[in-house]
Design an enzyme around this catalytic site. Structure first.
Site, short mmCIF file in Angstrom:
data_model
loop_
_atom_site.label_atom_id
_atom_site.label_comp_id
_atom_site.label_asym_id
_atom_site.label_seq_id
_atom_site.Cartn_x
_atom_site.Cartn_y
_atom_site.Cartn_z
N LYS A 6 27.21 63.17 101.25
CA LYS A 6 26.85 63.34 99.84
C LYS A 6 25.73 64.35 99.76
O LYS A 6 24.88 64.40 100.67
CB LYS A 6 26.36 62.01 99.23
N HIS B 85 20.53 63.84 96.84
CA HIS B 85 20.24 63.55 95.44
C HIS B 85 18.73 63.60 95.21
O HIS B 85 17.95 63.25 96.09
CB HIS B 85 20.78 62.17 95.09
N HIS C 119 16.28 60.85 96.21
CA HIS C 119 15.74 60.66 97.56
C HIS C 119 14.43 61.44 97.77
O HIS C 119 13.81 61.33 98.82
CB HIS C 119 16.76 61.10 98.62
#
Length: 579
Positions: free
Chosen positions: A139, A142, A145
């Protein structure tokens, strides 16, 4: 340095009250300063002395303070002792204050300033393992994080600066049913060519598509379960694809970490502990800790009365392990491998109960070291969006911070010519992100505000960088003026002395940060320092002053610049020298 004065005052108190010096160290603290307002330098809390049994716990505390102040005589270090509201106040000799605080700078002691303090003698040193960042593989990174990454980096930097051996660990979310979905989805929607071109974007698109399709396609759901089962059974084709996803993700993440100035000693992950998790289940069983719930799941009873009113599920009804089972296995494995003295987990506050249960289970299994494990929780960032849309990836946030900062710098009349304005804009933009994040208590949620964050005059990361760059410019312009010795007697203006009084608090601020692992103490100390420096810039010119005055003022600015830079580095900010 502050420790010189603290020790001398503690020795004076020890002699007067016939107690060991250590009895007074914790009760003495530097006085917080206000612009241009003369204050004492240190204060002694009589409340602390009463609690510790050094003074009688009853009676009028103000009278006690006045009596003690009259018993303490002036000497070559302490030039005034007074009492106020149950405190004893100490003003130290001004020339000695200038000399002791400024002499470490420029002779190779800059980085040690404030770190040789007796305050840190009570801190346990050893090996500290900090687990932070911990995004999910396959992923894009984001923006959510970001907090774990910068907070964990601060804690690791702080612990290292205080003499701990620090292990920085990134524990990747690289196992679980989502990889079943991704593996099955990649078989249908994936493309190796796109994967090479823009790996994480392509995996993100595949993941979104497969989730959408799986909602109404039972065959796809079954394919996902099959793929994950193949992974758990180490079937080569499934493992090979999973390894490819993991490797390209870590490579992509390292670009983002490099931009943030963050590094890790170890990249670990849930996948490392899948087999050990089964051993944990056997250990729980052999100790009689594993119970079976009505649903057929394996649970550990954590209720005080052992009535199953509070349980932690460690095994699904089909016998597969969960996230917490792998976390128990990971903690035991880390203790065996690294023999840490403390382990700190940095995740958002929604996981507080998870870590509470984790530590309880470890203790129940007989691992007394679980008492030295700690969870540092943090709140959510609200409204972190770029101009382009809702899904916020960290790279987009960093790009936007750099672009906005570059625009602000191009509009500013004070911006200097620089070799790489993009690099400076990047560093200043990241400073702004970090300071906005660190100003308040970590557990608080906060509202993300682009405009306020990037202001040059407010309490921002931009202000820290601007002050540092301005000091570097002043030092460059006056190269050759520095002297091996300086005359402390010629620095007598209150503006300069206030900076020195503020620097007396640096070791206390680091100590406070080490106690509660909150960066706000250091951020607010540095912002206050910048405001004091701004006043001194106006009122203490170097150019045009007599040589001895110019030299001591330059030494003052050198010291302030050094402490500012050291503090910024602990926060995880790279200081810039031109802006």
């Amino acid at each position: 340095m502050a420790c010189f004065f603290r020790r001398r005052i503690a020795a004076k108190l020890a002699m007067t009250l016939q107690q060991p010096e250590e009895a007074f160290t914790a009760a003495l603290s530097a006085v917080a300063v206000f612009k241009k307002q003369q204050t004492a330098d240190f204060k002694l809390s009589l409340n602390t002395l009463r609690l510790n049994g050094v003074l009688p716990p009853s009676g009028d505390i103000e009278l006690q303070a006045e009596n003690l102040a009259t018993q303490l005589k002036q000497d070559s270090v302490v030039e005034d002792v007074s009492a106020e509201r149950g405190m004893v106040l100490f003003k130290v000799n001004r020339q000695l204050l200038v000399q002791k605080l400024l002499e470490p700078f420029g002779n190779g002691e800059d980085e040690k300033f404030g770190l040789n303090s007796e305050l840190f003698d009570t801190l346990k040193r050893g090996t500290t393992l900090v687990e932070y960042s911990s995004p999910n593989i396959a992923k894009k990174f984001h923006a959510g994080h970001l907090r774990s990454t910068v907070i964990g980096n601060f804690i690791a930097n702080l612990k290292q600066s205080l003499g701990n051996n620090v292990i920085r660990m990134n524990y990747l979310g690289d196992w679980g049913m989502q990889f079943g979905l991704l593996g099955a989805g990649f078989g249908q929607f994936g493309c190796q060519e796109k994967l090479k071109k823009n790996p994480l974007q392509h995996l993100f698109e595949v993941y979104v598509q497969v989730n959408k399709e799986a909602e109404h396609d039972d065959g796809l759901k079954q394919a996902a379960r099959d793929f994950f089962r193949q992974l758990e059974q180490h079937e080569s084709q499934a493992v090979s694809l999973w390894q490819q996803f993991r490797e390209i993700t870590v490579t992509e993440y390292q670009h983002v970490y490099k931009r943030l100035g963050v590094h890790f000693d170890i990249y670990s992950g849930e996948s490392f502990h899948q087999d050990q998790a089964q051993e944990v289940v056997q250990q729980l069983q052999s100790r009689g800790l594993l119970k079976t719930s009505e649903k057929g799941t394996g649970v550990v009873d954590l209720s005080p009365d052992r009535d199953m009113s509070s349980v932690s599920t460690v095994l699904r009804s089909d016998g597969t392990t969960l996230y917490i089972t792998r976390d128990i296995a990971a903690a035991i494995d880390r203790k065996e491998k690294y023999n840490f003295n403390e382990m700190i987990y940095v995740t958002d506050k929604s996981q507080m109960n998870h870590f509470h249960q984790l530590f309880q289970i470890l203790l129940a299994m007989g691992h007394s070291w679980a008492d030295r494990c700690q969870h540092v929780p943090f709140g959510l960032v609200q409204g972190m969006k770029t101009r382009t849309g809702e899904v916020v990836f960290l790279e987009d946030v960093l790009d936007e911070a750099r672009a906005r900062m570059l625009h602000n710098m191009s509009q500013s009349k004070t911006t200097k010519e620089m070799d790489n304005p993009e690099d400076t804009a990047e560093k200043v933009g990241i400073s702004a992100l970090i300071v906005q994040d660190f100003k308040g208590p970590l557990q608080s949620d906060y509202k993300f505000d682009w405009d306020r964050m990037l202001q040059a005059q407010g309490d921002t990361g931009v202000f820290l960088q601007y002050t540092h760059a301005r000091l570097c410019s002043l030092l460059r312009r006056n190269e050759g003026l520095e002297a091996a010795t300086f005359d402390p007697a010629v620095l007598h203006e209150q503006t300069g002395l206030t900076i020195l009084q503020h620097l007396l608090r640096y070791d206390e601020v680091l100590y406070q940060s080490a106690q509660d692992l909150q960066p706000k103490h250091l951020v607010n100390f540095l912002l206050k320092l910048c405001h004091l420096i701004a006043s001194a810039h106006k009122e203490l010119p170097v150019k045009g002053s007599p040589r001895d005055v110019a030299q001591v003022r330059l030494q003052l600015f050198r010291g302030a610049c050094s402490v500012l830079a050291n503090g910024m580095r602990i926060l995880g900010i790279t200081p810039v020298d031109k802006m």
